[in-house]
Enzyme design. Sequence first.
Site, short mmCIF file in Angstrom:
data_model
loop_
_atom_site.label_atom_id
_atom_site.label_comp_id
_atom_site.label_asym_id
_atom_site.label_seq_id
_atom_site.Cartn_x
_atom_site.Cartn_y
_atom_site.Cartn_z
N ALA A 39 0.82 -1.20 -0.03
CA ALA A 39 -0.08 -0.02 0.14
C ALA A 39 0.85 1.24 -0.04
O ALA A 39 0.34 2.22 -0.22
CB ALA A 39 -0.93 0.03 1.12
N ALA A 88 2.18 -5.10 7.22
CA ALA A 88 1.52 -4.86 8.60
C ALA A 88 1.77 -3.53 9.15
O ALA A 88 2.70 -2.86 8.61
CB ALA A 88 2.40 -5.85 9.74
N THR A 137 6.23 -12.35 14.72
CA THR A 137 6.97 -11.91 15.86
C THR A 137 6.93 -12.46 17.16
O THR A 137 5.92 -12.93 17.36
CB THR A 137 6.51 -10.14 15.97
N ASP A 138 8.05 -12.40 17.81
CA ASP A 138 8.13 -12.77 19.17
C ASP A 138 7.34 -12.13 20.29
O ASP A 138 6.96 -12.66 21.23
CB ASP A 138 9.79 -12.86 19.72
N GLU A 139 7.06 -10.99 19.80
CA GLU A 139 6.26 -10.19 20.64
C GLU A 139 4.95 -10.76 21.27
O GLU A 139 4.39 -10.38 22.01
CB GLU A 139 6.17 -8.74 20.05
N TYR A 163 -0.17 -3.51 18.99
CA TYR A 163 0.75 -4.17 17.83
C TYR A 163 0.82 -5.84 18.06
O TYR A 163 0.25 -6.68 17.09
CB TYR A 163 2.19 -3.73 17.83
N LYS A 167 -0.88 -8.75 16.04
CA LYS A 167 -0.15 -9.94 15.31
C LYS A 167 -0.52 -11.17 15.94
O LYS A 167 -0.54 -12.52 15.28
CB LYS A 167 1.36 -9.58 15.60
P1 NAD Z 1 7.79 -2.16 7.87
O1 NAD Z 1 6.68 -1.25 8.83
O2 NAD Z 1 8.96 -1.38 7.64
O3 NAD Z 1 7.06 -2.49 6.45
C1 NAD Z 1 5.66 -2.52 6.49
C2 NAD Z 1 5.37 -2.76 4.74
O4 NAD Z 1 3.51 -3.18 4.97
C3 NAD Z 1 5.14 -1.38 4.22
O5 NAD Z 1 5.86 -1.47 3.15
C4 NAD Z 1 3.76 -0.94 4.26
O6 NAD Z 1 3.42 0.18 3.33
C5 NAD Z 1 3.03 -2.18 4.09
N1 NAD Z 1 1.65 -2.13 4.27
C6 NAD Z 1 1.17 -1.53 5.54
N2 NAD Z 1 -0.19 -1.85 5.51
C7 NAD Z 1 -0.43 -2.20 4.44
C8 NAD Z 1 -1.69 -2.57 3.90
N3 NAD Z 1 -3.09 -2.58 4.15
N4 NAD Z 1 -1.70 -3.12 2.75
C9 NAD Z 1 -0.71 -3.51 1.98
N5 NAD Z 1 0.53 -3.14 2.40
C10 NAD Z 1 0.67 -2.65 3.70
O7 NAD Z 1 7.55 -3.56 8.77
P2 NAD Z 1 8.84 -4.48 8.77
O8 NAD Z 1 9.77 -4.27 10.03
O9 NAD Z 1 9.58 -4.83 7.31
O10 NAD Z 1 8.23 -5.92 9.24
C11 NAD Z 1 7.68 -6.50 8.19
C12 NAD Z 1 6.81 -7.78 8.92
O11 NAD Z 1 7.79 -8.49 9.78
C13 NAD Z 1 5.62 -7.35 9.83
O12 NAD Z 1 4.50 -8.41 9.62
C14 NAD Z 1 6.24 -7.56 11.21
O13 NAD Z 1 5.18 -7.68 12.26
C15 NAD Z 1 7.04 -8.68 11.06
N6 NAD Z 1 8.49 -8.89 12.22
C16 NAD Z 1 9.16 -7.71 12.13
C17 NAD Z 1 10.31 -7.38 12.89
C18 NAD Z 1 11.41 -6.51 12.93
O14 NAD Z 1 12.15 -6.29 13.94
N7 NAD Z 1 10.88 -5.46 12.18
C19 NAD Z 1 10.46 -8.49 13.71
C20 NAD Z 1 9.78 -9.73 13.70
C21 NAD Z 1 8.73 -9.86 12.76
O1 DAU Z 2 10.58 -8.32 18.64
C1 DAU Z 2 10.22 -8.03 16.98
C2 DAU Z 2 9.64 -6.64 16.96
O2 DAU Z 2 10.68 -5.71 16.94
C3 DAU Z 2 8.91 -6.61 15.76
O3 DAU Z 2 7.65 -7.37 15.91
C4 DAU Z 2 8.33 -4.93 15.60
O4 DAU Z 2 7.65 -4.83 14.38
C5 DAU Z 2 9.60 -4.32 15.57
O5 DAU Z 2 9.53 -2.70 15.71
C6 DAU Z 2 10.54 -4.34 16.91
O6 DAU Z 2 9.81 -3.95 18.13
P1 DAU Z 2 10.49 -3.02 19.20
O7 DAU Z 2 9.38 -2.30 19.98
O8 DAU Z 2 11.13 -4.06 19.98
O9 DAU Z 2 11.62 -2.40 18.46
P2 DAU Z 2 12.04 -0.67 18.54
O10 DAU Z 2 13.21 -0.47 17.75
O11 DAU Z 2 10.60 0.21 18.32
O12 DAU Z 2 12.36 -0.72 20.02
C7 DAU Z 2 13.52 -1.45 20.37
C8 DAU Z 2 13.73 -1.39 21.88
O13 DAU Z 2 14.34 -0.04 21.98
C9 DAU Z 2 12.51 -1.44 22.46
O14 DAU Z 2 12.78 -1.91 24.08
C10 DAU Z 2 12.12 0.06 22.69
C11 DAU Z 2 13.42 0.74 22.69
N1 DAU Z 2 13.32 2.18 22.24
C12 DAU Z 2 12.88 2.37 21.17
C13 DAU Z 2 12.87 3.69 20.41
C14 DAU Z 2 12.37 3.83 19.11
C15 DAU Z 2 14.22 3.08 23.17
O15 DAU Z 2 14.50 2.92 24.20
N2 DAU Z 2 14.11 4.52 22.36
C16 DAU Z 2 13.82 4.69 20.99
O16 DAU Z 2 13.47 5.94 20.92
#
Ligand code: NAD
Ligand code: DAU
Length: 368
Positions: A39, A88, A137-139, A163, A167
């Site tokens: 999207a 997502a 996700t592990d969350e 969130y 998930k």
């Molecule tokens: P991100 O936020 O960087 O990317 C999400 C993408 O989904 C974007 O390109 C966005 O445009 C698209 N999107 C959002 N809503 C949409 C919709 N309604 N229709 C179509 N597209 C849509 O996310 P990410 O960090 O790349 O995470 C990807 C997946 O992995 C997610 O499902 C997240 O829950 C999971 N995940 C992320 C992490 C992490 O550390 N980032 C860890 C474990 C699992």
């Molecule tokens: O564990 C997997 C998850 O990891 C994914 O499912 C999520 O999509 C991804 O966003 C991520 O979640 P977190 O909340 O762990 O990630 P984030 O980078 O937002 O934060 C990492 C840690 O750092 C968390 O304990 C919050 C803390 N944090 C985050 C931000 C943005 C700070 O202390 N300061 C900050 O400004």
Amino acid sequence: MSFEPNNVLITGGAGFIGANFVRHWLDTTQQGKVVVFDALTYAGNIENLAGLDKNLRYVFVRGDICDEAVVRQLLEQHRIDTIIHFAAESHVDRSILGPDDFIRTNVVGTHSLLKAAKSLWIDQKTVAAHRFHHVSTDEVYGSLGPEDEPFHEATPYAPNSPYSATKAGADHLVRAYHETYGLDTTVTNCSNNYGPYQFPEKLIPLIIINILHGKPLPVYGDGMQVRDWLHVADHCEAIALVLRHGMSGEVYNVGGNSETTNIDLVHGLCAVVDDLVTTRDELSVAFPGAPAAEGKQAKSLVRHVRDRPGHDRRYAINFAKAKRELGYCPQRDLAAGLRSTVEWYLENAQWWQALLGREYTEWVNKNY
Ligand code: NAD
Ligand code: DAU
């Protein structure tokens, strides 16, 4: 039993992990279409896929996963046999401030994909074999104490943020479509990813970019929360293994064996940026606000700020099942991976500078 995907639909392929996966899949496979469906929300970025339009196997379609009719049409038109579902709303802080988009995309959107897949693959039997892989996700497992055993696949769900609750809801729907309708599904529950193309609202890119501008580094609460960091390339390799060799209906935990406190991680990033800015003259010219450009240390920018409500204290992953059954093992060491990630952000400043005018990050602490 192995499965070889042919034509794949990758949802969320313009996001951080999705884009890394699209590139990985095109690099490591020789045939089959790769249809990216995204999207392009604030987190999606077509630049993450730059250069791929020259590849004849690649198709980009902008659209919403909640639009079941469009999903059905794509499955039919491209004879898709595999969905790899990344799309997502992914940022915990945003889910706290406004859960609605999370419920819509993560729950309703996942269900829309499942319905379309069931209709074509199960009811109409349009392909001989199919697979629906859900990236989770592990969350969903909640928060661990310091002495608790790492999450395993049978750990009860206990999501704490909007969130993670959405998930978890999506994970349950995927399971139900396997158990009830016989959809061939797999799920990965992965720990925190880092690497190229991560949107700068997430901790690691936020810290790197703030250091380069000499801005405060917001550490939530005492900074002693623990995350298990995994390089995105290891996650992509794990997903490819599960797609091909994972058992239908099964869940696989994916982790990095790299538990680290947030404050240690932030201090580590400070040290890497200080070192690079001190040793490469062109960086002090390009980023005169970076503390090292004036002989100071980036860690002086650390500020402990108000904690995230419901902040999970610790995540840790037991990935023995993926190791035993699929041969998964993370290949990238955290220290080396962080350094190469900092270098990527330094070499690709135009990529993140273009995002700074868009909805960025500092709103979070202002809004809690
Ligand atoms: P991100 O936020 O960087 O990317 C999400 C993408 O989904 C974007 O390109 C966005 O445009 C698209 N999107 C959002 N809503 C949409 C919709 N309604 N229709 C179509 N597209 C849509 O996310 P990410 O960090 O790349 O995470 C990807 C997946 O992995 C997610 O499902 C997240 O829950 C999971 N995940 C992320 C992490 C992490 O550390 N980032 C860890 C474990 C699992
Ligand atoms: O564990 C997997 C998850 O990891 C994914 O499912 C999520 O999509 C991804 O966003 C991520 O979640 P977190 O909340 O762990 O990630 P984030 O980078 O937002 O934060 C990492 C840690 O750092 C968390 O304990 C919050 C803390 N944090 C985050 C931000 C943005 C700070 O202390 N300061 C900050 O400004």
